[in-house]
Design a protein around this motif. Sequence first.
Motif, short mmCIF file in Angstrom:
data_model
loop_
_atom_site.label_atom_id
_atom_site.label_comp_id
_atom_site.label_asym_id
_atom_site.label_seq_id
_atom_site.Cartn_x
_atom_site.Cartn_y
_atom_site.Cartn_z
N SER A 185 6.10 23.39 -84.94
CA SER A 185 6.76 24.36 -84.08
C SER A 185 7.81 23.66 -83.22
N ARG A 223 9.14 25.57 -80.78
CA ARG A 223 9.16 26.44 -79.60
C ARG A 223 7.97 26.21 -78.68
N SER A 280 1.41 28.37 -81.36
CA SER A 280 1.99 27.95 -82.64
C SER A 280 1.07 28.24 -83.81
N ASP A 334 0.19 33.87 -85.93
CA ASP A 334 1.16 34.29 -86.95
C ASP A 334 2.58 34.19 -86.42
N GLY A 335 3.44 33.57 -87.18
CA GLY A 335 4.83 33.45 -86.76
C GLY A 335 5.11 32.35 -85.78
N GLY A 336 4.09 31.56 -85.43
CA GLY A 336 4.27 30.54 -84.40
C GLY A 336 4.92 29.27 -84.89
N ASP A 363 7.61 27.02 -87.08
CA ASP A 363 8.99 27.17 -87.50
C ASP A 363 9.33 26.43 -88.79
N TYR A 364 8.54 25.41 -89.08
CA TYR A 364 8.80 24.59 -90.27
C TYR A 364 7.52 24.44 -91.07
N TRP A 365 7.65 24.48 -92.38
CA TRP A 365 6.49 24.39 -93.27
C TRP A 365 6.76 23.43 -94.41
#
Length: 127
Positions: free
Chosen positions: A99, A101, A108, A111-113, A115-117
């Motif tokens: 994350s 953010r 994080s 869900d949606g927490g 940013d990179y996977w």
Amino acid sequence: QVQLVESGGGLVQAGGSLRLSCAASGRTLNILSMGWFRQVPGRVREVVAGISWMSVRSYYPESMKDRFTISRDNAKNTLYLEMNNLKPDDTAVYFCAASRRFGDYEPSLADGGMDYWGKGTLVTVSS
């Protein structure tokens, strides 16, 4: 952008151990909290572990608390997951995520927490 690449997956017998690694590259200064997730085809992705920025706090679901350990080496831009006493139910594709953010893991891991996977690494535990 940040790129995450997992490694360390493979085939292991029940009761065995594996250590997963996740190497981060790119704008790594953007990375705050990180986590591991896993998914079995046809099933919902689940949280495996989370760790806050600077490793102050970590989180595990109850079923993994005594068997899995998450850690990070910010100097090496690498996240780890030590998995012990593996069970056939642990068979899944394991993903690391980061994350930019949230410094703590609670938001994080929701869900949606993240940013990179990464693209995942397969862990297969035989009985």
